[in-house]
Design a protein around this motif. Structure first.
Motif, mmCIF file in Angstrom:
data_model
loop_
_atom_site.group_PDB
_atom_site.id
_atom_site.type_symbol
_atom_site.label_atom_id
_atom_site.label_comp_id
_atom_site.label_asym_id
_atom_site.label_seq_id
_atom_site.Cartn_x
_atom_site.Cartn_y
_atom_site.Cartn_z
ATOM 1 N N SER A 19 -31.782 49.490 14.285
ATOM 2 C CA SER A 19 -31.600 48.080 14.603
ATOM 3 C C SER A 19 -30.133 47.699 14.512
ATOM 4 O O SER A 19 -29.669 46.808 15.207
ATOM 5 N N THR A 29 -33.597 50.576 6.123
ATOM 6 C CA THR A 29 -34.335 49.686 7.033
ATOM 7 C C THR A 29 -33.662 49.561 8.396
ATOM 8 O O THR A 29 -34.296 49.127 9.348
ATOM 9 N N THR A 32 -35.288 51.662 11.950
ATOM 10 C CA THR A 32 -36.605 51.058 12.135
ATOM 11 C C THR A 32 -37.635 52.091 12.582
ATOM 12 O O THR A 32 -37.311 52.957 13.391
ATOM 13 N N PRO A 33 -38.845 52.057 12.053
ATOM 14 C CA PRO A 33 -39.446 51.126 11.096
ATOM 15 C C PRO A 33 -39.476 51.651 9.656
ATOM 16 O O PRO A 33 -40.318 51.255 8.862
ATOM 17 N N TRP A 34 -38.569 52.551 9.272
ATOM 18 C CA TRP A 34 -38.548 53.118 7.924
ATOM 19 C C TRP A 34 -38.164 52.064 6.900
ATOM 20 O O TRP A 34 -37.422 51.125 7.205
ATOM 21 N N GLU A 35 -38.665 52.238 5.664
ATOM 22 C CA GLU A 35 -38.346 51.317 4.577
ATOM 23 C C GLU A 35 -38.535 52.015 3.238
ATOM 24 O O GLU A 35 -39.014 53.144 3.184
ATOM 25 N N VAL A 97 -43.176 55.066 6.120
ATOM 26 C CA VAL A 97 -43.329 54.578 7.482
ATOM 27 C C VAL A 97 -44.814 54.603 7.829
ATOM 28 O O VAL A 97 -45.562 55.459 7.341
#
Length: 171
Positions: A19, A29, A32-35, A97
Protein backbone atom coordinates in the motif's frame (compact mmCIF):
# COMPACT_ATOMS: atom_id res chain seq x y z
CA UNK A 1 -6.92 -33.30 -3.77
CA UNK A 2 -3.73 -33.67 -5.79
CA UNK A 3 -0.75 -31.77 -4.31
CA UNK A 4 0.55 -31.03 -7.80
CA UNK A 5 -2.69 -29.32 -8.83
CA UNK A 6 -2.93 -26.92 -5.90
CA UNK A 7 -2.96 -23.19 -6.25
CA UNK A 8 -1.39 -20.86 -3.75
CA UNK A 9 -3.91 -19.87 -1.08
CA UNK A 10 -1.67 -17.21 0.48
CA UNK A 11 -2.29 -13.66 -0.74
CA UNK A 12 0.83 -11.63 -1.50
CA UNK A 13 3.11 -14.59 -0.64
CA UNK A 14 6.34 -12.83 -1.65
CA UNK A 15 5.42 -9.48 -0.10
CA UNK A 16 5.60 -7.78 -3.51
CA UNK A 17 2.34 -5.84 -3.29
CA UNK A 18 2.25 -2.89 -0.94
CA UNK A 19 0.00 0.00 0.00
CA UNK A 20 3.02 2.23 0.57
CA UNK A 21 6.74 1.74 0.27
CA UNK A 22 8.22 1.14 3.75
CA UNK A 23 10.09 4.20 4.96
CA UNK A 24 10.73 2.94 8.47
CA UNK A 25 10.79 -0.30 10.42
CA UNK A 26 7.78 -2.15 11.84
CA UNK A 27 5.63 -1.60 8.77
CA UNK A 28 4.35 -5.11 7.91
CA UNK A 29 0.85 -3.74 7.26
CA UNK A 30 2.26 -1.95 4.19
CA UNK A 31 2.54 -5.44 2.60
CA UNK A 32 -1.22 -5.77 2.29
CA UNK A 33 -3.02 -7.81 3.62
CA UNK A 34 -0.32 -8.99 6.11
CA UNK A 35 -0.49 -7.85 9.73
CA UNK A 36 0.75 -8.59 13.24
CA UNK A 37 -1.55 -10.28 15.78
CA UNK A 38 0.35 -8.83 18.79
CA UNK A 39 2.10 -5.67 19.95
CA UNK A 40 5.21 -7.07 18.25
CA UNK A 41 6.54 -5.04 15.36
CA UNK A 42 7.44 -7.25 12.37
CA UNK A 43 9.30 -5.45 9.61
CA UNK A 44 8.62 -5.11 5.90
CA UNK A 45 11.61 -4.79 3.58
CA UNK A 46 11.34 -3.70 -0.07
CA UNK A 47 13.76 -2.45 -2.73
CA UNK A 48 11.59 0.66 -3.16
CA UNK A 49 12.52 1.81 0.36
CA UNK A 50 15.23 4.46 0.66
CA UNK A 51 18.56 3.09 1.85
CA UNK A 52 19.02 5.41 4.84
CA UNK A 53 21.94 4.61 7.14
CA UNK A 54 20.24 3.79 10.45
CA UNK A 55 16.67 2.57 9.99
CA UNK A 56 16.72 1.21 6.47
CA UNK A 57 14.00 -1.16 5.29
CA UNK A 58 15.68 -1.48 1.90
CA UNK A 59 16.42 -4.66 -0.05
CA UNK A 60 19.15 -5.85 -0.20
CA UNK A 61 20.85 -3.42 2.26
CA UNK A 62 18.97 -2.74 5.50
CA UNK A 63 19.50 -2.32 9.23
CA UNK A 64 19.74 -6.11 9.67
CA UNK A 65 22.50 -6.54 7.09
CA UNK A 66 22.49 -7.63 3.46
CA UNK A 67 19.89 -9.98 1.99
CA UNK A 68 18.40 -10.26 -1.48
CA UNK A 69 14.71 -11.15 -1.59
CA UNK A 70 13.97 -14.82 -2.23
CA UNK A 71 11.96 -13.75 -5.25
CA UNK A 72 11.05 -10.28 -6.43
CA UNK A 73 11.96 -7.27 -4.31
CA UNK A 74 10.31 -7.71 -0.89
CA UNK A 75 10.29 -9.82 2.28
CA UNK A 76 9.13 -9.77 5.89
CA UNK A 77 11.32 -9.84 8.95
CA UNK A 78 10.35 -10.78 12.47
CA UNK A 79 12.03 -11.42 15.79
CA UNK A 80 11.53 -14.89 17.17
CA UNK A 81 13.72 -14.67 20.26
CA UNK A 82 15.03 -11.62 22.04
CA UNK A 83 14.48 -9.05 24.73
CA UNK A 84 12.84 -5.67 24.54
CA UNK A 85 12.57 -2.92 27.11
CA UNK A 86 8.77 -3.21 27.25
CA UNK A 87 8.82 -6.95 27.95
CA UNK A 88 9.16 -9.16 30.99
CA UNK A 89 9.85 -12.18 28.81
CA UNK A 90 11.26 -13.04 25.40
CA UNK A 91 9.89 -11.02 22.52
CA UNK A 92 8.12 -12.96 19.79
CA UNK A 93 6.89 -11.36 16.59
CA UNK A 94 4.29 -12.94 14.35
CA UNK A 95 2.77 -12.24 10.96
CA UNK A 96 -0.65 -13.36 9.85
CA UNK A 97 -2.83 -13.29 6.77
CA UNK A 98 -6.25 -14.63 5.80
CA UNK A 99 -6.06 -17.39 3.20
CA UNK A 100 -7.89 -16.83 -0.08
CA UNK A 101 -9.99 -19.94 0.50
CA UNK A 102 -10.85 -22.19 3.43
CA UNK A 103 -8.96 -25.42 3.94
CA UNK A 104 -11.12 -28.46 3.30
CA UNK A 105 -11.30 -31.61 5.43
CA UNK A 106 -9.74 -34.71 3.80
CA UNK A 107 -7.76 -32.65 1.28
CA UNK A 108 -3.98 -32.69 1.07
CA UNK A 109 -2.09 -29.43 1.34
CA UNK A 110 1.55 -28.52 0.99
CA UNK A 111 2.89 -25.65 3.07
CA UNK A 112 6.24 -24.14 2.23
CA UNK A 113 8.08 -21.03 3.27
CA UNK A 114 11.60 -19.66 3.16
CA UNK A 115 13.68 -18.40 6.08
CA UNK A 116 17.05 -16.74 6.43
CA UNK A 117 19.00 -15.67 9.49
CA UNK A 118 19.84 -11.98 9.25
CA UNK A 119 23.48 -10.93 9.38
CA UNK A 120 23.08 -9.02 12.64
CA UNK A 121 21.33 -11.75 14.64
CA UNK A 122 23.27 -13.02 17.63
CA UNK A 123 21.37 -16.32 17.82
CA UNK A 124 20.00 -18.90 15.40
CA UNK A 125 16.42 -20.04 16.01
CA UNK A 126 14.50 -23.26 15.65
CA UNK A 127 10.96 -24.46 16.21
CA UNK A 128 9.34 -22.19 13.61
CA UNK A 129 5.69 -22.97 12.95
CA UNK A 130 2.49 -22.06 11.19
CA UNK A 131 -0.83 -22.02 13.00
CA UNK A 132 -4.10 -22.35 11.08
CA UNK A 133 -7.29 -21.04 12.63
CA UNK A 134 -10.85 -20.47 11.55
CA UNK A 135 -10.68 -16.93 12.94
CA UNK A 136 -8.26 -14.04 13.07
CA UNK A 137 -5.87 -14.18 16.02
CA UNK A 138 -4.91 -11.18 18.08
CA UNK A 139 -3.57 -10.26 21.48
CA UNK A 140 -2.75 -6.58 21.46
CA UNK A 141 -1.63 -6.65 25.09
CA UNK A 142 1.58 -8.67 24.70
CA UNK A 143 4.96 -8.73 23.00
CA UNK A 144 5.42 -12.30 24.13
CA UNK A 145 4.61 -15.85 23.06
CA UNK A 146 1.06 -16.68 21.90
CA UNK A 147 -0.28 -19.94 23.39
CA UNK A 148 -1.04 -21.82 20.17
CA UNK A 149 0.23 -25.18 18.99
CA UNK A 150 1.15 -24.84 15.30
CA UNK A 151 -0.03 -27.55 12.93
CA UNK A 152 3.10 -27.08 10.80
CA UNK A 153 6.39 -27.00 12.69
CA UNK A 154 10.05 -27.29 11.82
CA UNK A 155 12.55 -27.80 14.62
CA UNK A 156 15.73 -27.38 12.56
CA UNK A 157 17.93 -24.40 13.35
CA UNK A 158 18.00 -21.61 10.78
CA UNK A 159 21.68 -20.67 10.55
CA UNK A 160 22.19 -19.68 6.91
CA UNK A 161 22.75 -15.92 6.54
CA UNK A 162 23.35 -16.07 2.78
CA UNK A 163 20.72 -18.38 1.29
CA UNK A 164 17.01 -18.71 1.85
CA UNK A 165 16.22 -22.12 3.38
CA UNK A 166 12.99 -23.76 2.26
CA UNK A 167 10.72 -25.52 4.73
CA UNK A 168 8.03 -27.67 3.17
CA UNK A 169 5.53 -30.04 4.71
CA UNK A 170 2.37 -31.79 3.53
CA UNK A 171 -0.64 -32.27 5.72
Amino acid sequence: SDLGAQTNLVPNPSFENYSNCPTSLSDITAATPWESPTLGTPDYFNACSPNTPSFSANVPYNFMGYQQAHSGIGYAGFELAGKCSECDDDTKEYIQVKLMDSLKINHNYCVSFFLNLSDSCAYAINDVGIFFSTKKQYNYTTYNHLPFNPQIKDINYVTDTTNWVEYSQSF
